[in-house]
Design an enzyme around this catalytic site. Sequence first.
Site, PDB file in Angstrom:
ATOM      1  N   HIS A 176       0.928  -1.944   5.224  1.00  0.00           N
ATOM      2  CA  HIS A 176       1.940  -1.246   4.425  1.00  0.00           C
ATOM      3  C   HIS A 176       1.500  -1.228   2.975  1.00  0.00           C
ATOM      4  O   HIS A 176       1.201  -2.269   2.377  1.00  0.00           O
ATOM      5  CB  HIS A 176       3.302  -1.912   4.596  1.00  0.00           C
ATOM      6  N   GLU A 212       2.385  -3.619  -0.113  1.00  0.00           N
ATOM      7  CA  GLU A 212       2.313  -5.065   0.108  1.00  0.00           C
ATOM      8  C   GLU A 212       0.973  -5.612  -0.392  1.00  0.00           C
ATOM      9  O   GLU A 212       0.145  -6.125   0.346  1.00  0.00           O
ATOM     10  CB  GLU A 212       2.581  -5.356   1.584  1.00  0.00           C
ATOM     11  N   GLU A 225       4.951 -12.709   7.250  1.00  0.00           N
ATOM     12  CA  GLU A 225       5.634 -12.073   6.118  1.00  0.00           C
ATOM     13  C   GLU A 225       5.574 -13.075   4.967  1.00  0.00           C
ATOM     14  O   GLU A 225       6.170 -14.142   5.029  1.00  0.00           O
ATOM     15  CB  GLU A 225       7.081 -11.743   6.479  1.00  0.00           C
TER      16      GLU A 225
END
Length: 401
Positions: free
Chosen positions: A161, A164, A363
């Site tokens: 992504h 990020e 994450e």
Amino acid sequence: MAAAAAVLLVLTLGGQAGAAQPGGPQVYEVTGAATAQQRTEVARTGADILDAEGATTTVIANPGEAAQLRALGYGVKSLGKVNRPQGTATVEDFPAGYTGYHTYAETQTELQKTVANYPALAKLGSAGTSYEGRALSLIKISDNVATDENEPEVLFTCNQHAREHLTTEMCLHIVQRLTSGYATDPAIKRLVDSTEIWVIPSVNPDGSEYDISGGTFHSWRKNRQGPGTDTNRNWGYKWGCCGGSSGSTSSETYRGTAAFSAPETRAVSNWVNSRVVGGVQQIKTHIDFHTYSELVLWPFGYTYADTAPGMTAAEAQKFQTLGKQMAATNGYTPEQSSDLYITDGSVNDWMWATHKIWSFTFEMYPKGSSPGFYPRDTQIVPQTTRNDQAVDILINAAITG
């Protein structure tokens, strides 16, 4: 999550050159979604879930998706428009306070320096080419790096992504640590001597460059193919199966026209397929780094069930055990991907279902929406080193089987 924290996210995204497109995406605070099923309902509108705390969820959505959420009975409050440039903007550098992050060109320079400094340990190649023609750089680390040895392999991927950017720094840190520490750290030497380690610092370089174009942030998530495809909804296993992605081109979670329609996912998947040697997949373990929420996630994402076709109870237990071991070292929360909400076409599901690779998503920092996707560069060192032990656990898991 408090509304004030979400407002900070908006201020980070906008306020610089380039106005938001009329009717374009906005950040919304959505109230009333407290369960995985409710968050899945939110995601199925095409909204991109940024953060969830209790019954409050923060999303990026277009006006139509926001209207759907209201029609479903959720409270929806706009926190501001997302700043997106009109047309093509030039790539400059990260804004002040973020220049410690690496642009695409700077990332290539770092990889080339590594190979020059450690030619016996590091070899630079490419998994393929992005939509706009950038190399999907792939660096191999091993004690006999020029030889394809019969050793278990480990893969680290970052920056699927675009916004990020901390994840690219994570991959660069892995490369730097395993090469510079080899001569002095016996634990690192054992890991490198026993495996072949592959690192792709940016799976989505086009989107990443676009996200910082004009010297400001745009909260861009997708690749740059037409309206953009969410690469982590474009993998081939259970693609578009279960309401875990969107068929709308304007959605942040648009899955593309077909599985592997994004050149980036097609290239990386083909490269992973190529690591099947003599009928055996050489890659044993994998982490795909994302931001943010401080989570360790494992398959499956397409179903709430812990076990499903292709996942036995023993395998589900091993995922849980390994995930919890890694999370114990970095303070992240370990859980199955679908405990958040349903996703389909994700890299972890494909890696496991297709190749039985023990594949996890991390994450990274922060835990909540402040500072969201854009922590200052002072956080690069503490947040990348925070995962050193977890990385070692994953590499060791490939060795021990």
